[in-house]
Design a protein around this motif. Structure first.
Motif, PDB file in Angstrom:
ATOM      1  N   ARG A 173      10.567   1.219  -1.894  1.00  0.00           N
ATOM      2  CA  ARG A 173      10.716   1.374  -3.352  1.00  0.00           C
ATOM      3  C   ARG A 173      11.611   2.570  -3.693  1.00  0.00           C
ATOM      4  O   ARG A 173      12.557   2.449  -4.466  1.00  0.00           O
ATOM      5  CB  ARG A 173       9.331   1.561  -3.983  1.00  0.00           C
ATOM      6  CG  ARG A 173       9.350   1.871  -5.467  1.00  0.00           C
ATOM      7  CD  ARG A 173       8.062   2.523  -5.913  1.00  0.00           C
ATOM      8  NE  ARG A 173       7.852   3.774  -5.182  1.00  0.00           N
ATOM      9  CZ  ARG A 173       6.669   4.369  -5.040  1.00  0.00           C
ATOM     10  NH1 ARG A 173       5.594   3.833  -5.564  1.00  0.00           N
ATOM     11  NH2 ARG A 173       6.565   5.499  -4.369  1.00  0.00           N
TER      12      ARG A 173
ATOM     13  N   VAL B 252       8.783   1.858   7.174  1.00  0.00           N
ATOM     14  CA  VAL B 252       7.377   1.934   7.557  1.00  0.00           C
ATOM     15  C   VAL B 252       6.410   1.863   6.378  1.00  0.00           C
ATOM     16  O   VAL B 252       5.215   1.709   6.581  1.00  0.00           O
ATOM     17  CB  VAL B 252       7.059   3.218   8.356  1.00  0.00           C
ATOM     18  CG1 VAL B 252       7.830   3.242   9.659  1.00  0.00           C
ATOM     19  CG2 VAL B 252       7.361   4.467   7.540  1.00  0.00           C
ATOM     20  N   SER B 253       6.919   2.020   5.153  1.00  0.00           N
ATOM     21  CA  SER B 253       5.989   1.964   4.018  1.00  0.00           C
ATOM     22  C   SER B 253       6.683   1.368   2.799  1.00  0.00           C
ATOM     23  O   SER B 253       7.897   1.479   2.640  1.00  0.00           O
ATOM     24  CB  SER B 253       5.461   3.371   3.672  1.00  0.00           C
ATOM     25  OG  SER B 253       6.479   4.159   3.084  1.00  0.00           O
ATOM     26  N   TRP B 254       5.879   0.717   1.948  1.00  0.00           N
ATOM     27  CA  TRP B 254       6.418   0.157   0.708  1.00  0.00           C
ATOM     28  C   TRP B 254       6.908   1.274  -0.200  1.00  0.00           C
ATOM     29  O   TRP B 254       7.860   1.092  -0.953  1.00  0.00           O
ATOM     30  CB  TRP B 254       5.374  -0.707  -0.001  1.00  0.00           C
ATOM     31  CG  TRP B 254       5.106  -1.985   0.728  1.00  0.00           C
ATOM     32  CD1 TRP B 254       3.939  -2.352   1.344  1.00  0.00           C
ATOM     33  CD2 TRP B 254       6.035  -3.066   0.960  1.00  0.00           C
ATOM     34  NE1 TRP B 254       4.099  -3.597   1.930  1.00  0.00           N
ATOM     35  CE2 TRP B 254       5.358  -4.052   1.711  1.00  0.00           C
ATOM     36  CE3 TRP B 254       7.360  -3.296   0.596  1.00  0.00           C
ATOM     37  CZ2 TRP B 254       5.965  -5.248   2.104  1.00  0.00           C
ATOM     38  CZ3 TRP B 254       7.965  -4.480   0.994  1.00  0.00           C
ATOM     39  CH2 TRP B 254       7.267  -5.436   1.737  1.00  0.00           C
ATOM     40  N   SER B 255       6.258   2.437  -0.124  1.00  0.00           N
ATOM     41  CA  SER B 255       6.700   3.570  -0.946  1.00  0.00           C
ATOM     42  C   SER B 255       8.132   3.937  -0.583  1.00  0.00           C
ATOM     43  O   SER B 255       8.949   4.226  -1.454  1.00  0.00           O
ATOM     44  CB  SER B 255       5.807   4.793  -0.724  1.00  0.00           C
ATOM     45  OG  SER B 255       4.462   4.426  -0.640  1.00  0.00           O
ATOM     46  N   ASN B 256       8.432   3.944   0.711  1.00  0.00           N
ATOM     47  CA  ASN B 256       9.796   4.268   1.140  1.00  0.00           C
ATOM     48  C   ASN B 256      10.799   3.230   0.648  1.00  0.00           C
ATOM     49  O   ASN B 256      11.877   3.579   0.173  1.00  0.00           O
ATOM     50  CB  ASN B 256       9.887   4.313   2.672  1.00  0.00           C
ATOM     51  CG  ASN B 256       9.314   5.589   3.261  1.00  0.00           C
ATOM     52  OD1 ASN B 256       8.754   6.411   2.547  1.00  0.00           O
ATOM     53  ND2 ASN B 256       9.456   5.745   4.562  1.00  0.00           N
TER      54      ASN B 256
ATOM     55  N   PRO C 118      -1.799   0.710   5.831  1.00  0.00           N
ATOM     56  CA  PRO C 118      -0.524   0.150   6.267  1.00  0.00           C
ATOM     57  C   PRO C 118      -0.795  -1.033   7.213  1.00  0.00           C
ATOM     58  O   PRO C 118      -1.690  -0.943   8.059  1.00  0.00           O
ATOM     59  CB  PRO C 118       0.130   1.310   7.020  1.00  0.00           C
ATOM     60  CG  PRO C 118      -0.560   2.540   6.509  1.00  0.00           C
ATOM     61  CD  PRO C 118      -1.961   2.119   6.188  1.00  0.00           C
TER      62      PRO C 118
ATOM     63  N   THR D 110      -2.724  -3.765   1.239  1.00  0.00           N
ATOM     64  CA  THR D 110      -1.545  -3.036   1.680  1.00  0.00           C
ATOM     65  C   THR D 110      -0.956  -2.030   0.702  1.00  0.00           C
ATOM     66  O   THR D 110      -0.241  -1.129   1.118  1.00  0.00           O
ATOM     67  CB  THR D 110      -0.418  -4.019   2.029  1.00  0.00           C
ATOM     68  OG1 THR D 110      -0.141  -4.778   0.863  1.00  0.00           O
ATOM     69  CG2 THR D 110      -0.830  -4.949   3.126  1.00  0.00           C
ATOM     70  N   PHE D 111      -1.249  -2.204  -0.586  1.00  0.00           N
ATOM     71  CA  PHE D 111      -0.600  -1.327  -1.559  1.00  0.00           C
ATOM     72  C   PHE D 111      -1.298  -1.534  -2.897  1.00  0.00           C
ATOM     73  O   PHE D 111      -1.769  -2.627  -3.179  1.00  0.00           O
ATOM     74  CB  PHE D 111       0.896  -1.700  -1.681  1.00  0.00           C
ATOM     75  CG  PHE D 111       1.754  -0.604  -2.241  1.00  0.00           C
ATOM     76  CD1 PHE D 111       1.986   0.547  -1.505  1.00  0.00           C
ATOM     77  CD2 PHE D 111       2.337  -0.730  -3.501  1.00  0.00           C
ATOM     78  CE1 PHE D 111       2.778   1.569  -2.015  1.00  0.00           C
ATOM     79  CE2 PHE D 111       3.125   0.287  -4.017  1.00  0.00           C
ATOM     80  CZ  PHE D 111       3.362   1.436  -3.273  1.00  0.00           C
TER      81      PHE D 111
END
Lengths: 387, 196
Positions: free
Chosen positions: A46, A40-44, A170, A139-140
């Motif tokens: 990464r 669900v997220s780019w942080s996840n 998001p 998005t980021f």
């Protein structure tokens, strides 16, 4: 060779090569047992790649570079041996902002310089009337979307940090935020621009291919240490992904159907098909715009990583105050993109189309020189100094 | 600032039950300054307004990417914020990602003050998913029982068996085919639907 892999992805059309590689059995044919994990997220993505919960990931190209440089987060060297997609983003604006830009425009609405100059006039008029600054969603922080928006508006004289608000949203929230006025515009990948147009809440102002001819977008990312320990697994994965890109080129209807599955991208197959064809509805009245360069998955040598692209992305990080410049950092950034790993598996048979330079070609500004990033930055008007 | 007394903690979680469980745990452990945010609308503005020392967010939340903006050099940031997990904390980050939670802290808050918060967070998140699993299992057990009862009824009617004989038949078939009784019962229901 360990053949059991966990690969993270964000539900976007440019995850197609990975999804098709798995769902059409190309990875299985290579002896790989791949589990795709929808995130669900780019942080996840990464973090899970960094700590080893994922063996590989569908990753924003700038995140791979930021991770390798330790910017904003833990430093974990990442390598990208295969581009999952070039281009594919678009800038979508609200009907109100679209009308304002079209009122002020002097020139071709498809010319990013004309729209950027028009935006500058809209921004100036809003400031004079005491209106709130415009808000743009992306998005980021380390995203192509962020840099593409900034590059475009800065060319017209709009300072992205002083004259407007740039906010992270998001992708699944983009369309609602445009509809309810939380943002006036956004830059995001497919399918979200098309969804905004279909819902009648946005106009696609630009494909990013208007701004940059070839923009590195998503990469197949693995940890450098993993790539060194598992060269054969990586080679098998690259072969499967490449086979998938060829399949996608020749079987767009089936690809759209595969991606439309709820556990994959989970949007309407028709919208996916339009994205793959580069034939997008750009206005709620049904106006269609076609571009062969809207999204490149595999074709025209798109899969081969180009270190010059990595250097360009690093230059954007420096330009906007996310990184300080150093010759070592330029080299680290370039080394993230690994054409050698690509070529070792696939050879260099995928020549870019004649006329389309592999170097970064932008609609404005000085020519980019990967060997002189400092000189390039010094010649730009609007830059942000790290504080 | 709150760092030496009780740090101000913000919990960003769209699951009100899990957030409540975590908040309760933190309060019991003596952390009194806890605020829950369940509404993702203007999340960053809310966080800047609350000015927390620690932010806990669940990994199922797409808004995690919004928080990453806090690291950016920007006039909106009032003080530097850093990811809690630094290079030496591989085990902590692994445990928290496994549990499904991520933590952010302001720069300068001592690691030994953060550790108990994160540990508590991890254990409460794990407890919550265990609870969720048990609930799911209980639900499916109930479903299974209904299916088995209906399959028994069919067998009793078709083969003239008693209830106990019908159950024995189901169980022995399941053992022979190395399947669950519920699965065998379900196939009987499906077959009887088809043959209607």
């Amino acid at each position: 060779m360990t053949g059991s892999l966990h690969i993270g992805f964000i539900p976007l059309i440019d995850a197609a090569a990975l999804i098709v590689a798995v769902d059409k059995g190309f990875t299985a044919a290579e002896g790989l047992d791949v589990t795709l994990v929808r995130e669900v997220s780019w942080s996840n993505v990464r973090d899970k790649l960094n700590i080893g919960l994922f063996d590989a990931a569908h990753l924003l190209a700038p995140v791979a570079i930021a991770s390798s440089l330790g910017l904003g987060h833990v430093k974990v060297p990442i390598v990208a041996p295969f581009n999952l997609g070039l281009n594919g983003n678009a800038i979508t604006v609200s009907p109100v902002l679209h009308a304002a830009i079209m009122r002020e425009i002097d020139g071709d609405p498809l010319d990013p310089m004309a729209t950027a100059l028009s935006l500058a006039r809209v921004v100036a008029a809003r400031r004079r009337s005491g209106a709130e600054p415009l808000t743009f969603g992306m998005t980021f922080p380390f995203s192509t979307h962020n840099y593409q928006l900034r590059f475009w508006m800065a060319a017209g004289g709009v300072d992205p940090d002083e004259d407007v608000h740039l906010v992270v949203l998001p992708p699944p929230y983009m369309v609602d935020s445009l509809a309810n006025g939380q943002v006036d515009a956004f830059c995001v990948g497919a399918p979200w621009n098309s969804i905004a147009v279909d819902r009648g809440v946005g106009f696609i102002l630009h494909f990013v291919s208007d701004i940059l001819v070839r923009a590195a977008e998503k990469v197949l990312a693995v940890r450098q240490s993993w790539s060194e320990k598992n060269p054969q697994v990586l080679a098998a994965l690259i072969r499967a992904a490449f086979r998938a890109t060829e399949f996608i080129e020749h079987n767009r209807a089936e690809t759209a159907h595969i991606l439309a599955q709820p556990e994959r991208v989970g949007v309407d197959a028709d919208i996916i098909r339009r994205t793959l064809d580069g034939r997008l509805k750009v206005a709620p009245d049904g106006t269609i715009r076609e571009s062969g360069r809207y999204l490149l998955v595999g074709r025209e040598g798109a899969a081969r990583p180009d270190p010059v692209q990595a250097a360009w992305l690093y230059a954007q990080m420096v330009r906007w105050g996310q990184a300080t410049i150093s010759p070592e950092a330029v080299e680290i950034a370039k080394a993230v993109f690994r054409p050698d790993l690509h070529d070792a598996v696939l050879g260099f048979q995928q020549k870019p189309t004649p006329g389309a330079s592999n170097l970064v070609e932008a609609f404005a500004g000085p020519a980019f020189d990967a060997d002189d990033v400092a000189g390039y930055l010094a010649s730009l008007g609007i830059v942000r100094r790290p504080s | 600032m709150g760092a030496e007394s009780s740090p101000k903690i913000v919990i960003v979680d769209e699951s009100p039950i899990r957030a409540a469980i975590l908040e309760e745990g933190l309060r019991e452990a003596g952390f009194t300054g806890v605020v829950r945010i369940g509404e993702m609308h203007s999340l960053l503005a809310r966080i800047y307004e609350l000015d927390p020392d620690v932010i806990l967010i669940d990994l199922e939340n797409p808004s995690r990417d919004i928080l990453e903006q806090m690291f950016q050099v920007s006039r909106a940031v009032r003080r530097p914020i850093a990811m809690f997990v630094d290079q030496s904390d591989a085990a902590s980050i692994q445990a928290s990602v496994d549990a499904g939670v991520s933590a952010y802290i302001v720069d300068g808050l001592k690691k030994e003050r953060i550790k108990p918060i994160l540990d508590l967070c991890i254990s409460r998140f794990n407890a919550f998913s265990k609870l969720q699993d048990e609930l799911d299992r209980a639900k499916s057990a109930l479903e299974d029982r209904k299916v088995i009862d209906r399959a028994k009824g069919i067998l009793m009617k078709l083969k003239g068996l008693t209830e106990e004989e019908a159950y024995v038949l189901l169980r022995s078939t399941a053992m022979r085919e190395k399947k669950k009784i519920g699965e065998i019962a379900q196939s009987i229901l499906t077959a009887s639907e088809l043959l209607k």
